[in-house]
Write an enzyme that holds these catalytic residues in place. Sequence first.
Site, short mmCIF file in Angstrom:
data_model
loop_
_atom_site.label_atom_id
_atom_site.label_comp_id
_atom_site.label_asym_id
_atom_site.label_seq_id
_atom_site.Cartn_x
_atom_site.Cartn_y
_atom_site.Cartn_z
N ASN A 9 0.87 -1.18 0.00
CA ASN A 9 0.00 0.00 0.00
C ASN A 9 0.90 1.23 0.00
O ASN A 9 1.50 1.57 1.02
CB ASN A 9 -0.89 -0.04 1.25
CG ASN A 9 -1.76 1.20 1.38
OD1 ASN A 9 -1.81 2.03 0.47
ND2 ASN A 9 -2.44 1.33 2.51
N TRP A 10 1.00 1.86 -1.16
CA TRP A 10 1.92 3.00 -1.29
C TRP A 10 1.35 4.27 -0.65
O TRP A 10 2.04 5.28 -0.58
CB TRP A 10 2.25 3.24 -2.77
CG TRP A 10 2.96 2.10 -3.43
CD1 TRP A 10 3.32 0.90 -2.86
CD2 TRP A 10 3.43 2.05 -4.79
NE1 TRP A 10 3.96 0.11 -3.78
CE2 TRP A 10 4.05 0.78 -4.98
CE3 TRP A 10 3.37 2.93 -5.87
CZ2 TRP A 10 4.60 0.39 -6.20
CZ3 TRP A 10 3.93 2.54 -7.09
CH2 TRP A 10 4.54 1.29 -7.24
N LYS A 11 0.11 4.23 -0.24
CA LYS A 11 -0.54 5.39 0.39
C LYS A 11 -0.35 6.64 -0.48
O LYS A 11 -0.32 6.53 -1.70
CB LYS A 11 -0.03 5.57 1.83
CG LYS A 11 -0.20 4.27 2.65
CD LYS A 11 0.00 4.46 4.12
CE LYS A 11 -0.18 3.13 4.83
NZ LYS A 11 -0.04 3.21 6.27
N HIS A 95 -9.52 1.22 5.17
CA HIS A 95 -8.24 1.40 5.86
C HIS A 95 -8.43 2.34 7.05
O HIS A 95 -9.21 3.29 6.97
CB HIS A 95 -7.20 1.96 4.88
CG HIS A 95 -5.81 1.88 5.42
ND1 HIS A 95 -5.33 2.78 6.35
CD2 HIS A 95 -4.80 0.99 5.19
CE1 HIS A 95 -4.09 2.45 6.67
NE2 HIS A 95 -3.74 1.37 5.97
N GLU A 97 -6.72 4.69 8.13
CA GLU A 97 -6.47 6.11 7.82
C GLU A 97 -7.70 6.75 7.21
O GLU A 97 -7.99 7.92 7.44
CB GLU A 97 -5.24 6.22 6.91
CG GLU A 97 -3.96 5.98 7.70
CD GLU A 97 -2.82 5.37 6.90
OE1 GLU A 97 -2.86 5.38 5.66
OE2 GLU A 97 -1.88 4.86 7.54
N GLU A 167 -5.19 -4.91 10.69
CA GLU A 167 -4.14 -3.90 10.90
C GLU A 167 -4.41 -3.18 12.22
O GLU A 167 -5.22 -2.24 12.25
CB GLU A 167 -4.14 -2.89 9.75
CG GLU A 167 -3.84 -3.48 8.40
CD GLU A 167 -3.31 -2.42 7.43
OE1 GLU A 167 -2.20 -2.60 6.94
OE2 GLU A 167 -3.99 -1.42 7.20
N GLY A 173 2.69 2.29 10.94
CA GLY A 173 3.66 3.38 10.80
C GLY A 173 4.38 3.74 12.09
O GLY A 173 5.01 4.78 12.18
N SER A 212 3.62 -2.10 10.45
CA SER A 212 5.07 -2.13 10.69
C SER A 212 5.71 -3.46 10.31
O SER A 212 6.61 -3.94 11.00
CB SER A 212 5.38 -1.76 12.14
OG SER A 212 5.00 -0.42 12.38
N GLY A 233 2.90 -1.05 4.33
CA GLY A 233 2.97 0.37 4.00
C GLY A 233 4.40 0.79 3.73
O GLY A 233 4.94 0.59 2.64
N GLY A 234 5.06 1.35 4.75
CA GLY A 234 6.39 1.93 4.59
C GLY A 234 7.39 1.04 3.86
O GLY A 234 8.09 1.51 2.95
P1 13P Z 1 3.12 0.39 7.74
O1 13P Z 1 3.65 -0.90 7.13
O2 13P Z 1 3.85 1.60 7.26
O3 13P Z 1 3.03 0.29 9.24
O4 13P Z 1 1.63 0.58 7.20
C1 13P Z 1 0.75 -0.47 7.29
C2 13P Z 1 -0.46 -0.13 6.52
O5 13P Z 1 -1.21 0.75 6.91
C3 13P Z 1 -0.71 -0.86 5.27
O6 13P Z 1 -1.98 -0.61 4.79
#
Ligand code: 13P
Length: 256
Positions: A9-11, A95, A97, A167, A173, A212, A233-234
Amino acid sequence: MRKRLVIGNWKMNMLKKEALELAQRLSELLSHLNQVDIVVAPPYTSLDVVYKVIHKTNIQLAGQNVFWEPSGAFTGEISPYMLIEAGCKWVIIGHSERRDILGEDDNMVERKIKASINAGLIPILCVGEKLDEREKGYTMKVIKSQIEKGLKNLNLADPNSIAIAYEPVWAIGTGKNATPEEAEAVHGFVRETLRKIFNGIADNIRILYGGSVTPENIKGLISSPDIDGALIGGASLRAESFAKIARLIGGMPHWT
Ligand code: 13P
């Protein structure tokens, strides 16, 4: 037997040029990895450029969000058919977020899930508790409610027509992942909840862990029986780390 699944997920990251370079590098690193389904979710503005690079590879495309109407006066929204036209097979829905920053609720999540499935997209329903909910002992209650509301009145015959991502919000994050034991406890509970909703097919629905995830911690997580992959994510923004995680999820020898 559930095939493992890894999603990046590149957000809200990656301008077109960066997205192109990341997609090209991923294609090189992952083109021989067939033991795991690999999906990337770039921002809308890069779907096109990423699709051009990956569409002949084993890497699949996802949207990060979707609206439930097929078309119309919904300024700023994207329909399931637009995602499909851009090359998407998958879409991330609910998600944390979007729930926490954009005010998305379970009712909206439910509508998005139904509209996506009806259009032929595979939704990844995201669920997860916040830190204070965990500390108060409400984790399972929150997860049950998000799953039951998100999947309300949904009839599914094919377990591959949906995936769930657990999640924990406190792990996203933050560099603080759930331990394999903490994650497995919730994944087992998610599976139980799915069995009550879908009976027979629940055992074949894939449940991903997110929060994470790194090349260092994925091995412990993926060895848990109900963890079928990861939503990343990251670490998905760097080709080498995403590829390394994908290989470990696919049970390949460690990357050198
Ligand atoms: P991180 O891997 O950066 O913690 O993000 C997880 C995430 O929200 C994937 O959708």
